[in-house]
Design a protein around this motif. Structure first.
Motif, PDB file in Angstrom:
ATOM      1  N   VAL A 166       0.835  -1.200   0.000  1.00 19.51           N
ATOM      2  CA  VAL A 166       0.000   0.000   0.000  1.00 19.51           C
ATOM      3  C   VAL A 166       0.869   1.249   0.000  1.00 19.51           C
ATOM      4  O   VAL A 166       0.556   2.247  -0.661  1.00 19.51           O
ATOM      5  CB  VAL A 166      -0.944  -0.016   1.218  1.00 19.51           C
ATOM      6  CG1 VAL A 166      -1.682   1.308   1.340  1.00 19.51           C
ATOM      7  CG2 VAL A 166      -1.935  -1.163   1.094  1.00 19.51           C
ATOM      8  N   ALA A 167       1.972   1.204   0.732  1.00 17.95           N
ATOM      9  CA  ALA A 167       2.879   2.351   0.756  1.00 17.95           C
ATOM     10  C   ALA A 167       3.426   2.640  -0.635  1.00 17.95           C
ATOM     11  O   ALA A 167       3.652   3.801  -1.002  1.00 17.95           O
ATOM     12  CB  ALA A 167       4.023   2.085   1.728  1.00 17.95           C
ATOM     13  N   ASP A 168       3.630   1.575  -1.434  1.00 18.53           N
ATOM     14  CA  ASP A 168       4.087   1.789  -2.805  1.00 18.53           C
ATOM     15  C   ASP A 168       3.041   2.539  -3.620  1.00 18.53           C
ATOM     16  O   ASP A 168       3.366   3.388  -4.450  1.00 18.53           O
ATOM     17  CB  ASP A 168       4.395   0.442  -3.469  1.00 18.53           C
ATOM     18  CG  ASP A 168       5.641  -0.204  -2.902  1.00 18.53           C
ATOM     19  OD1 ASP A 168       6.425   0.498  -2.234  1.00 18.53           O
ATOM     20  OD2 ASP A 168       5.835  -1.419  -3.107  1.00 18.53           O
ATOM     21  N   VAL A 169       1.764   2.208  -3.388  1.00 18.30           N
ATOM     22  CA  VAL A 169       0.694   2.918  -4.084  1.00 18.30           C
ATOM     23  C   VAL A 169       0.693   4.390  -3.681  1.00 18.30           C
ATOM     24  O   VAL A 169       0.551   5.296  -4.500  1.00 18.30           O
ATOM     25  CB  VAL A 169      -0.670   2.270  -3.765  1.00 18.30           C
ATOM     26  CG1 VAL A 169      -1.803   3.067  -4.405  1.00 18.30           C
ATOM     27  CG2 VAL A 169      -0.692   0.825  -4.252  1.00 18.30           C
ATOM     28  N   VAL A 170       0.864   4.638  -2.365  1.00 15.06           N
ATOM     29  CA  VAL A 170       0.880   6.013  -1.868  1.00 15.06           C
ATOM     30  C   VAL A 170       2.073   6.778  -2.419  1.00 15.06           C
ATOM     31  O   VAL A 170       1.982   7.956  -2.777  1.00 15.06           O
ATOM     32  CB  VAL A 170       0.920   6.004  -0.322  1.00 15.06           C
ATOM     33  CG1 VAL A 170       1.046   7.422   0.214  1.00 15.06           C
ATOM     34  CG2 VAL A 170      -0.320   5.329   0.228  1.00 15.06           C
ATOM     35  N   ALA A 171       3.219   6.105  -2.477  1.00 14.33           N
ATOM     36  CA  ALA A 171       4.469   6.792  -2.797  1.00 14.33           C
ATOM     37  C   ALA A 171       4.570   7.206  -4.260  1.00 14.33           C
ATOM     38  O   ALA A 171       5.487   7.941  -4.622  1.00 14.33           O
ATOM     39  CB  ALA A 171       5.656   5.899  -2.435  1.00 14.33           C
ATOM     40  N   LEU A 172       3.660   6.728  -5.104  1.00 18.59           N
ATOM     41  CA  LEU A 172       3.729   7.108  -6.508  1.00 18.59           C
ATOM     42  C   LEU A 172       3.400   8.592  -6.647  1.00 18.59           C
ATOM     43  O   LEU A 172       2.249   9.005  -6.681  1.00 18.59           O
ATOM     44  CB  LEU A 172       2.751   6.268  -7.333  1.00 18.59           C
ATOM     45  CG  LEU A 172       3.094   4.779  -7.450  1.00 18.59           C
ATOM     46  CD1 LEU A 172       2.004   4.033  -8.196  1.00 18.59           C
ATOM     47  CD2 LEU A 172       4.433   4.613  -8.144  1.00 18.59           C
ATOM     48  N   GLY A 173       4.413   9.408  -6.648  1.00 18.94           N
ATOM     49  CA  GLY A 173       4.240  10.843  -6.784  1.00 18.94           C
ATOM     50  C   GLY A 173       4.008  11.564  -5.482  1.00 18.94           C
ATOM     51  O   GLY A 173       3.837  12.772  -5.476  1.00 18.94           O
ATOM     52  N   ALA A 174       3.988  10.853  -4.344  1.00 16.58           N
ATOM     53  CA  ALA A 174       3.724  11.488  -3.058  1.00 16.58           C
ATOM     54  C   ALA A 174       5.016  11.707  -2.312  1.00 16.58           C
ATOM     55  O   ALA A 174       5.836  10.827  -2.227  1.00 16.58           O
ATOM     56  CB  ALA A 174       2.781  10.617  -2.233  1.00 16.58           C
ATOM     57  N   GLY A 175       5.197  12.880  -1.735  1.00 20.99           N
ATOM     58  CA  GLY A 175       6.411  13.151  -0.984  1.00 20.99           C
ATOM     59  C   GLY A 175       6.247  12.908   0.490  1.00 20.99           C
ATOM     60  O   GLY A 175       6.991  12.173   1.101  1.00 20.99           O
ATOM     61  N   ARG A 231       5.563  12.768   7.871  1.00 17.60           N
ATOM     62  CA  ARG A 231       6.397  11.571   7.755  1.00 17.60           C
ATOM     63  C   ARG A 231       6.351  11.098   6.313  1.00 17.60           C
ATOM     64  O   ARG A 231       5.378  11.346   5.602  1.00 17.60           O
ATOM     65  CB  ARG A 231       5.871  10.453   8.675  1.00 17.60           C
ATOM     66  CG  ARG A 231       6.001  10.761  10.149  1.00 17.60           C
ATOM     67  CD  ARG A 231       5.164   9.813  10.988  1.00 17.60           C
ATOM     68  NE  ARG A 231       5.641   8.451  10.884  1.00 17.60           N
ATOM     69  CZ  ARG A 231       4.943   7.403  11.329  1.00 17.60           C
ATOM     70  NH1 ARG A 231       3.763   7.574  11.861  1.00 17.60           N
ATOM     71  NH2 ARG A 231       5.439   6.197  11.225  1.00 17.60           N
ATOM     72  N   PRO A 232       7.372  10.372   5.848  1.00 18.98           N
ATOM     73  CA  PRO A 232       7.332   9.824   4.491  1.00 18.98           C
ATOM     74  C   PRO A 232       6.120   8.931   4.308  1.00 18.98           C
ATOM     75  O   PRO A 232       5.670   8.276   5.248  1.00 18.98           O
ATOM     76  CB  PRO A 232       8.640   9.025   4.401  1.00 18.98           C
ATOM     77  CG  PRO A 232       9.534   9.647   5.413  1.00 18.98           C
ATOM     78  CD  PRO A 232       8.650  10.105   6.517  1.00 18.98           C
ATOM     79  N   ALA A 233       5.616   8.895   3.090  1.00 19.51           N
ATOM     80  CA  ALA A 233       4.370   8.169   2.832  1.00 19.51           C
ATOM     81  C   ALA A 233       4.477   6.700   3.199  1.00 19.51           C
ATOM     82  O   ALA A 233       3.622   6.149   3.884  1.00 19.51           O
ATOM     83  CB  ALA A 233       4.001   8.310   1.345  1.00 19.51           C
ATOM     84  N   GLY A 234       5.525   6.030   2.719  1.00 17.33           N
ATOM     85  CA  GLY A 234       5.659   4.601   3.002  1.00 17.33           C
ATOM     86  C   GLY A 234       5.780   4.330   4.477  1.00 17.33           C
ATOM     87  O   GLY A 234       5.172   3.416   5.020  1.00 17.33           O
ATOM     88  N   GLU A 235       6.550   5.179   5.186  1.00 15.83           N
ATOM     89  CA  GLU A 235       6.726   5.006   6.633  1.00 15.83           C
ATOM     90  C   GLU A 235       5.407   5.212   7.351  1.00 15.83           C
ATOM     91  O   GLU A 235       5.088   4.527   8.326  1.00 15.83           O
ATOM     92  CB  GLU A 235       7.785   5.979   7.133  1.00 15.83           C
ATOM     93  CG  GLU A 235       8.046   5.896   8.630  1.00 15.83           C
ATOM     94  CD  GLU A 235       9.066   6.929   9.050  1.00 15.83           C
ATOM     95  OE1 GLU A 235       8.710   7.777   9.882  1.00 15.83           O
ATOM     96  OE2 GLU A 235      10.199   6.883   8.542  1.00 15.83           O
TER      97      GLU A 235
END
Length: 722
Positions: free
Chosen positions: A64-73, A83-87
């Motif tokens: 799910v973090a990978d989905v969030v991290a697509l273009g998200a800082g 905090r970072p999206a994946g974290e």
């Protein structure tokens, strides 16, 4: 860009104490993570299934973090904290709910998410809803959820209203989700599994844009569901070199925790790495158990943790782990236990007496009783396998029964429940009775010419037989049954290079049985046979007592087999004349068709080998007698030994071509799928001698000093066999 809906359990921003430690990096799950990414891209409903502690939530959170991290800082948590999206996603799923969450109503649902991912864009919105531990006794596992509790939690998260959970219908939830492209992440929903099935089925039908990711111990069973079954980490290295994924996880967590504690150190020498491998093997590669073991090793030492895990593993704990459900292995395993019905709990506890693989009939015999009918056991096994307590090791169906293996942590937990119920001794006795029958069946198969089937049976039941024999001395009334089982397995110890194990069992059990029984004579003779090459002096002492017991019992077969062992000792001492006499006596004394030990054909083959140098004609006669014994064609091992003697005599007479052909034919007749029996190495050595053009000498060996402490049996109770 993905938009993650955020909700904490309380109205305040989460503190560092609420969040706990951010999970460490995924280790050893690269392939599974890629598979999950692919499934999320191609399926609307994806379920990550597996046993407790296998890392379902952690893997799903990473995907799910990978989905969030697509273009998200960054993600915004509460009052301006970033905090970072994946974290953020990984941390939210891994941590336990705050106190305010646990105190909200009786539903015990935590609706969690992360808000404000960059600028809200066209990507999917992600909503995380996780069933959390409830109350002060959360460590014992959450029981079944109240009706509609999951639906209400999803509605709360979708509406962004906390603390005012009402009776929400699935239709209202569908209306809330229909307006957005949503990825609904339902984590750890086993206590509300039935409700989850119905809710997801309805939402998938009425919200075409909805995608759902579920983590649970058993799949939902819906059409179109893509299931990723997560297994424990491999203990063995992937490429055969270095450390396995489980050991890599241990070292990563151990070194991370060691940096936080003064005095913790790790010397990566062979001994320490071997202890790490042992730890991972004892816990079966279960990620939660590996991480808890690393925590304990950082507090003490790797070697100490490995020693403790030899006996038990439910003691593993780490009070400062972020998620309450992960702070104790015992409490984690209790989560599926509290969801089991009465019959399933009984089967779980009683089946924990079984080591290794077992089939349905074994479990039905051991587990039935006390109100539990044998016919209900297979269904309980199937349900326990569905939630990861048992692992199928053979596909069910066809003419063969399914076989199961209990997960190590579940095995120890079940053993604790069995002792609490004061049923351990009864279960151990039923196990002894069952495996006594297994050993008797194996011996019957062997003596009636079905030797491959006998060997396969022993291979299948080896761990259960070993556990029964190891435990028997602790419960004296089981000693006689265990001793008879060892005697019935004589072919396994003597023919398949398991002499040390068989001898160890015999020398532990013989002193516990009555000294005036036929079992004692047979046991002493078998112990001497298994001891002969390693300790001839100890074997001689055993033979003296065995001969007296056999004569008193009038057991001609045992008297003849004693003579055979005496011939073995004489042959290895180089006394050919005495060896010839003893083998001749054995061949003439052992009756044909008598089970329970070596047949006369083997003694005749040994006689032929000893006669080769002094009387080649007599050696050929002995070989012919061996190959003409009644039942020799159905006794594959005796036939192999006789063929070796025949090829040996031919080679000694200079008939090398015939000797080579016979040796090759004897080896070709073996089943390559089974272990090589005693005699194969001698045949290969004979072929090597023939190819080199050298004569084969008699099989002689140096006689070492006797170091065996031989315990001679004394008068004792007769045990359950009388």
């Amino acid at each position: 860009m993905a938009d993650v809906w955020t909700r904490r359990g309380g109205d305040r921003a989460p503190s560092a104490e609420d969040r706990g430690h951010v999970p460490g990096p995924l280790v050893g799950r690269e392939r599974e993570l890629q598979d999950l990414r692919t499934l999320l891209e191609n399926h609307r409903l994806v379920t990550v299934a597996g046993e407790v502690g296998v890392g379902k939530s952690r893997l799903a959170a990473e995907a799910v973090a990978d989905v969030v991290a697509l273009g998200a800082g960054e993600c915004v948590l509460g009052a301006g904290e970033r905090r970072p999206a994946g974290e953020a996603i990984a941390g939210v799923v891994a941590q336990g709910p705050g106190e305010s969450v646990r105190g909200v109503g009786e539903d015990r649902i935590a609706a969690e998410a992360v808000a404000g991912v960059g600028a809200r864009g066209a990507g999917p919105r992600i909503m995380v809803v996780r069933w959390s531990e409830g109350g002060q006794d959360a460590g014992c596992g959450a029981g079944p959820g109240s009706p509609a509790s999951l639906t209400a939690a999803v509605m709360e998260a979708a509406a962004g209203i906390h603390g005012r959970r009402g009776a929400a219908g699935v239709g209202a939830v569908a209306d809330r989700l229909r307006a957005a492209d949503v990825l609904l992440f339902l984590d750890d929903v086993d206590p509300v599994h039935a409700e989850c099935v119905g809710m997801v089925q309805t939402l998938m039908e009425f919200v075409p844009s909805l995608r759902v990711l579920v983590t649970t111990r058993r799949p939902l069973g819906l059409g179109g569901e893509a299931v990723l079954r997560l297994a424990p980490l491999s203990v063995e290295p992937v490429d055969g070199h270095g450390t396995g994924p489980a050991a890599e996880l241990f070292l990563d967590r151990f070194l991370d925790r060691s940096l936080e504690r003064a005095g913790a150190s790790f010397d990566a020498d062979e001994s320490e790495l071997s202890s790490v491998a042992d730890i991972c093997r004892y816990v079966g590669g279960l990620p939660l158990a590996v991480e808890l073991a690393a925590e304990q090793a950082a507090r003490s030492s790797v070697g100490e943790v490995a020693e403790r895990l030899k006996e038990h593993q439910c003691w593993l704990s780490a009070p400062d782990m972020a998620a309450p459900r992960h702070r104790s292995l015992r409490d984690a395993v209790a989560a599926p236990y509290v969801l089991c019905d009465r019959d399933e709990r009984i089967v779980w506890a009683r089946a924990s007496i079984l080591a290794g693989d077992f089939d349905e009939s074994t479990a039905a015999f051991v587990c039935a009783g006390g109100g539990l009918a044998p016919a209900r056991v297979p269904a309980c096994l199937t349900r326990l396998a569905a939630v990861g307590v048992l692992t199928p090791v053979r596909d069910p169906g066809g003419i063969r029964e399914p076989r199961y293996r209990m997960a190590p942590a579940a095995h120890d937990f079940g053993g604790e429940r069995l002792r609490e119920a004061r049923e351990f001794e009864v279960a151990a006795e039923r196990r002894a009775i069952h495996f006594h029958r297994v050993a008797a069946l194996a011996e019957n198969l062997w003596s009636l010419g079905s030797q491959p089937q006998a060997v396969r049976l022993v291979l299948d039941e080896a761990e259960g037989l070993r556990a029964m024999l190891e435990y028997a001395p602790r419960q004296p009334e089981l000693a006689a049954a265990a001793l008879e089982s060892v005697l019935n397995l004589w072919f396994w110890w003597a023919v398949y290079d398991a002499a040390d194990e068989g001898r160890r069992h015999l020398l532990r059990l013989l002193p516990m049985c009555r000294s005036d029984t036929l079992l004692i004579a047979r046991g002493l003779c078998l112990a001497a046979w298994l001891t002969a090459y390693g300790d001839p002096y100890g074997a001689s002492e055993l033979l003296q007592h065995a001969w007296s017991a056999a004569v008193l019992a009038g057991d001609d077969a045992t008297i003849g087999r004693i003579a055979h062992v005496q011939g073995m000792l004489a042959l290895h001492e180089g006394d050919l004349e005495r060896a010839t006499e003893q083998f001749q006596e054995a061949a003439n004394t052992i009756p044909p068709h008598v089970s329970g030990g070596l047949p006369p054909a083997v003694s005749l083959a040994a006689l032929a080998v000893t006669q080769t140098q002094q009387s080649p004609r007599a050696a050929r006669r002995s070989v012919r007698r061996a190959l003409s014994q009644p039942g020799i064609r159905g006794d594959a091992w005796a036939c192999l030994v006789a063929r070796y003697a025949q090829a040996f005599v031919d080679h000694s007479d200079g008939r090398t071509g015939r000797a080579r052909l016979r040796a090759h034919r004897a080896l070709a007749a073996l089943d390559g799928r089974l272990p090589a029996p005693h005699g194969c190495a001698a045949l290969r050595d004979l072929i090597t001698d023939i190819d080199r053009g050298s004569r084969s000498g008699l099989p002689t060996a140096a006689v070492p000093r006797g170091l065996t402490g031989v315990a001679i049996p004394k008068q004792a109770d007769s045990g359950i066999l009388g």
